[in-house]
Design a protein around this motif. Structure first.
Motif, mmCIF file in Angstrom:
data_model
loop_
_atom_site.group_PDB
_atom_site.id
_atom_site.type_symbol
_atom_site.label_atom_id
_atom_site.label_comp_id
_atom_site.label_asym_id
_atom_site.label_seq_id
_atom_site.Cartn_x
_atom_site.Cartn_y
_atom_site.Cartn_z
ATOM 1 N N ASP A 100 0.823 -1.220 0.000
ATOM 2 C CA ASP A 100 0.000 0.000 0.000
ATOM 3 C C ASP A 100 0.852 1.264 0.000
ATOM 4 O OD1 ASP A 100 0.968 0.234 2.580
ATOM 5 O OD2 ASP A 100 -0.936 -0.173 3.567
ATOM 6 N N LYS A 101 2.179 1.129 -0.158
ATOM 7 C CA LYS A 101 3.145 2.220 -0.326
ATOM 8 C C LYS A 101 3.543 2.899 0.992
ATOM 9 C CE LYS A 101 0.696 3.300 -4.631
ATOM 10 N NZ LYS A 101 -0.033 4.354 -5.375
ATOM 11 N N ASN A 102 3.009 2.449 2.107
ATOM 12 C CA ASN A 102 3.244 3.103 3.387
ATOM 13 C C ASN A 102 4.210 2.302 4.253
ATOM 14 O OD1 ASN A 102 1.366 5.212 2.848
ATOM 15 N ND2 ASN A 102 -0.318 3.836 3.428
ATOM 16 N N ILE A 103 4.821 3.031 5.178
ATOM 17 C CA ILE A 103 5.664 2.429 6.207
ATOM 18 C C ILE A 103 5.098 2.839 7.553
ATOM 19 C CG2 ILE A 103 7.988 2.307 7.197
ATOM 20 C CD1 ILE A 103 9.090 3.145 4.457
ATOM 21 N N PHE A 104 4.840 1.843 8.419
ATOM 22 C CA PHE A 104 4.329 2.115 9.761
ATOM 23 C C PHE A 104 5.422 1.852 10.781
ATOM 24 C CE2 PHE A 104 -0.202 1.087 8.234
ATOM 25 C CZ PHE A 104 -0.502 2.439 8.087
#
Length: 484
Positions: free
Chosen positions: A279-283
């Motif tokens: 989803d292109k995100n980093i958490f």
């Protein structure tokens, strides 16, 4: 000798019984009788001969020049001009050396002062061996004979890397997917691998295999990652969840949500876990906090497939299928450094344990390059075209060397010396892309995994000590076994 001169000069008015001196010092020079041998010879040469004013008279005497002579070879010091006392001493010495001590030419009174002592039976034309001069320290190569006071270190034999794996494990259902990270090795010497929808543990000391979890038919394992210390293991799933397991008790501790798509990359920094997704995100997740994540990092335009924290836990590097390499700090939600030189997906990322701020990254099939970055100065240090898709990178903590694994089209493993980037070894054996890589806690061994459903163990790096500790890793159990 006088009778010979008389015969040669029969026309002369000189008498053999004449007691007058041959040269009258009271007469002018132009009226002197040519009674010396040299003047008698001159009369013969010049008799009935009138030189032409247009011709240059050239004598037949050869007078050698001593200016370039190396008198040190004869133990004779070159005469210094302008000092008559030294010239006369040199002449006397030369005559005695040429004609012997009994020739009537005595040695000078103080030979030691001017020339030093010279043996009477010494022939002046006998060469002596020149004294060896000490070679300058800048010489790249030493002489055949060792110089006194100079120690030459022996040439080190190049380290040999075994070209075959010492152990092979069958890993059924190991996925052939470039964007996943399915192998990791813990500080407690336990190897974990995601096979299909299950996670397995292999103890390197005992070779015991343990099935940690089964996600069920509706899910699959996309990434695994050990915490830096302890027994906690993170598992990223295809459904976008992150599970935390206590491997010592084979018990799930927590399940974290937030991603909408699969989680293909994980990286630990102390108690903080970073997860990257399609989803292109980093958490950023703190397992001590109640919330599933404490911050969200945005910047990539495609799937995040590579994540690595620096050894000092201050910087996080991320790579994506958008061909971008980003660097984040502990508090940023936007990348502090952006690199766009790669022309394919960036999955392979490795921080140097030897130099702060030194980062290596590798590109996919359309790129094939390993690039080196200085994140302190925000500059690119170098680039190497490997000729194949770069799938993984790992830096040795024992020596300044780096390992890369490759896919299309060579499927090889390469050990490089840094910073020269000369190849120390090229290892082959996998028949599919070498998509997975992990290193043992002692830094000597790597394990590689591929779509050929095998895990291969290689001894590539030296020990940090002088002796290997193979027995501690259980390396005596050679051969091919199955991980499940």
């Amino acid at each position: 000798m006088e009778e010979d001169h008389q015969d040669l000069t029969s026309s002369s008015s000189l008498s053999p019984h004449n007691s007058k001196p041959l040269i009258n010092h009271n007469c002018p020079s132009d009226q002197m009788e040519p009674s010396t041998p040299s003047r008698l010879v001159d009369r013969l040469i010049n008799a009935n001969h009138h030189p032409s004013p247009s011709r240059t008279i050239v004598g037949d005497r050869f007078i050698p020049s001593r200016t370039s002579s190396n008198f040190s070879l004869f133990n004779v010091t070159s005469p210094k001009p302008g000092k008559p006392d030294e010239d006369s001493a040199y002449t006397a010495l030369l005559r005695a050396a040429l004609f012997g001590p009994d020739s009537g030419f005595p040695f000078p009174g103080t030979p030691d002062k001017v020339f030093g002592s010279l043996p009477l039976n010494r022939n002046i034309f006998r060469f002596k061996s020149e004294t060896k001069r000490k070679m300058p320290s800048t010489m790249p190569f030493g002489p055949d004979d060792s110089l006194p006071g100079v120690n030459y270190s022996p040439v080190k034999t190049p380290r040999k890397v075994p070209r075959s794996p010492y152990k092979v494990l069958d890993a059924p259902a190991l996925q052939d997917d470039f964007y996943l990270n399915l192998v990791d090795w813990s500080s407690n010497n336990v190897l974990t691998v995601g096979l299909g929808n299950c996670v397995y543990l292999w103890n390197a000391c005992s070779s015991k295999v343990t099935k940690l979890c089964d996600l069920g038919a509706d899910d699959s394992v996309c990434s695994v990652g050990w915490a830096q210390r302890g027994t906690h293991l993170a598992v990223g799933t295809n459904n976008g969840k992150v599970q935390i397991w206590d491997a010592s008790r084979c018990k799930r501790v927590r399940t974290m949500e937030g991603h909408r798509m699969r989680v293909g990359a994980l990286a630990w920094s102390s108690s903080v876990l970073s997860s990257g997704s399609r989803d292109k995100n980093i958490f950023q997740r703190d397992i001590r906090a109640q919330d599933d994540y404490v911050s969200k990092l945005t910047g990539h335009k495609s799937e995040v497939c590579g994540l690595k924290w620096s050894y000092d836990n201050r910087e996080l590097a991320s790579g994506g299928n958008d061909n971008r390499l980003f660097v984040w700090n502990q508090h940023s939600t936007q990348p502090v450094l952006k690199y766009s030189e790669h022309t394919a997906a960036v999955k392979a990322i490795a921080w140097s344990p030897h130099l702060h701020g030194l980062l290596a990254s590798g590109g996919g099939t359309a790129d094939r390059c390993i690039r080196f970055w200085n994140t302190t100065t925000n500059s690119q240090l170098g680039c190497v075209d490997t000729g194949s898709q770069v799938c993984n990178l790992v830096w040795s903590k024992n020596v300044n060397e780096i390992v890369s694994t490759h896919g299309y089209s060579q499927n090889q493993i390469i050990v490089w010396r840094y910073p020269s980037m000369s190849k120390l070894a090229t290892l082959t054996g996998h028949t599919y892309r070498v998509l997975y890589l992990a290193i043992s806690p002692d830094g000597q061994t790597i394990v590689t995994g591929a779509g050929d459903e095998t895990l291969r163990f290689w001894n590539v790096f030296p020990s940090s000590k002088s002796q290997n500790t193979d027995s501690e890793l259980g390396f005596l159990s050679l051969g091919r076994t199955q991980i499940r």
